[in-house]
Design an enzyme around this catalytic site. Sequence first.
Site, PDB file in Angstrom:
ATOM      1  N   LYS A  73     -14.596  -7.509  -5.270  1.00  0.00           N
ATOM      2  CA  LYS A  73     -14.729  -7.852  -3.841  1.00  0.00           C
ATOM      3  C   LYS A  73     -16.190  -8.154  -3.550  1.00  0.00           C
ATOM      4  CE  LYS A  73     -10.897  -4.884  -2.573  1.00  0.00           C
ATOM      5  NZ  LYS A  73     -10.520  -3.534  -2.120  1.00  0.00           N
TER       6      LYS A  73
ATOM      7  N   ASP B  11      -9.928  -0.776  -8.819  1.00  0.00           N
ATOM      8  CA  ASP B  11     -10.577  -1.312  -7.620  1.00  0.00           C
ATOM      9  C   ASP B  11     -11.733  -0.379  -7.222  1.00  0.00           C
ATOM     10  OD1 ASP B  11     -11.390  -2.277  -5.192  1.00  0.00           O
ATOM     11  OD2 ASP B  11      -9.448  -2.232  -4.213  1.00  0.00           O
TER      12      ASP B  11
ATOM     13  N   ASP C 133      -0.653  -0.877  -4.573  1.00  0.00           N
ATOM     14  CA  ASP C 133      -2.010  -0.309  -4.510  1.00  0.00           C
ATOM     15  C   ASP C 133      -1.918   1.119  -3.997  1.00  0.00           C
ATOM     16  OD1 ASP C 133      -4.679   0.223  -4.334  1.00  0.00           O
ATOM     17  OD2 ASP C 133      -5.181  -1.463  -3.007  1.00  0.00           O
TER      18      ASP C 133
ATOM     19  N   GLU D 165      -2.589  -1.008  -8.749  1.00  0.00           N
ATOM     20  CA  GLU D 165      -4.018  -0.975  -8.469  1.00  0.00           C
ATOM     21  C   GLU D 165      -4.465   0.455  -8.175  1.00  0.00           C
ATOM     22  OE1 GLU D 165      -5.115  -4.344  -5.973  1.00  0.00           O
ATOM     23  OE2 GLU D 165      -6.700  -3.088  -5.141  1.00  0.00           O
TER      24      GLU D 165
ATOM     25  N   LYS E 187       0.859  -1.182   0.000  1.00  0.00           N
ATOM     26  CA  LYS E 187       0.000   0.000   0.000  1.00  0.00           C
ATOM     27  C   LYS E 187       0.897   1.235   0.000  1.00  0.00           C
ATOM     28  CE  LYS E 187      -4.165  -1.910   0.754  1.00  0.00           C
ATOM     29  NZ  LYS E 187      -5.308  -1.706  -0.142  1.00  0.00           N
TER      30      LYS E 187
HETATM   31 MG    MG Z   1      -7.313  -1.883  -3.586  1.00  0.00          MG
END
Ligand code: MG
Length: 333
Positions: free
Chosen positions: A248, A226, A175, A201, A151
Amino acid sequence: MKIVTKITKLQLNHPFKISRREKDTYREVISIEIDGGVGEAAPAKFYGETVQSVATAIKSISSLLDRDLDQIQDVMTEIEQTLEGNYAAKSAIDMALHDRLGKKLGVPLYKLCGLNPTKTPDTSFTIGLDEPSVMVEKVLQAEQYPILKIKIGTPRDIEILQTLRDATDKPIYVDANTAWTPNEAVQKIRELANYGVELIEQPTKPDDLVGLKYVRENSELPIIADESVKRACDIPALVGSVDGINIKLVKCGGLLEALRMIHVARAHGLLVMIGCMIESSLGITAAAHLTPLVDYADLDGNLLISNDPYSGVTLDNGKLVLPNLPGIGVLTK
Ligand code: MG
């Protein structure tokens, strides 16, 4: 139909941070039981849901479950027509109905979907945003996981990647959680490509599809949406702007919609990742059953917590191993 709900505080092994939020030490999830089937929602404030809103939403449609629950397509269509949004709540119901049906028929969920359990991919393991030295520490602790998802989305992104690359030679997914402008993204991705990063991402804001297209056209790494993609109906608009999508269950409303998304994405030639929130092994295992159909799995939410109420999917050198029990196949610990 009686629906039993239970709210659980999942304690995080490490305080967790992404670009747009402060550090968390726990996350709340809500599990439900419908006629012996179990499901879970890990609602995200980013999508306007909390465990309380999920509980209220589920209560509001409970009368729609007084019918033949084997007909999951019909039940979920009726719920969709009655209740707007609330996709985490819908996901918990969809999950519980699939678990119920699998248990009733005595087959694991992957079999109910006609899937080959040996085709599961390796899952990536997420390293939350922190001081570079702390992130290195987390990378070293993640020794058993073959792929890392980092991240970032800070002024120190390149420094972070440089430091982590010195500590590991594993494949890295990055991401940015919407943190960059399109120009910034192009510049950073050019540098990140030097550090063995395999995909990026959500580099930019969710609604800026023109910006995403600009990033994609000027980047050599695959761009995965995403936050820009929640449901199947969002996919056609993204074609040309991204290389793939991250699905998701709590974002899309459950397994049926996730399957629809996989097929719509494939019809448009897109790569597919299945991701997660911080969830227990219940939500993670449900999603894992669909992974024989995808390119990337990022199903590590259960690995980031210390009080998982369930056991279910396991890992064999990072590869997801599906439980061979009826339904989702989780057991209470
Ligand atoms: Mg993500």
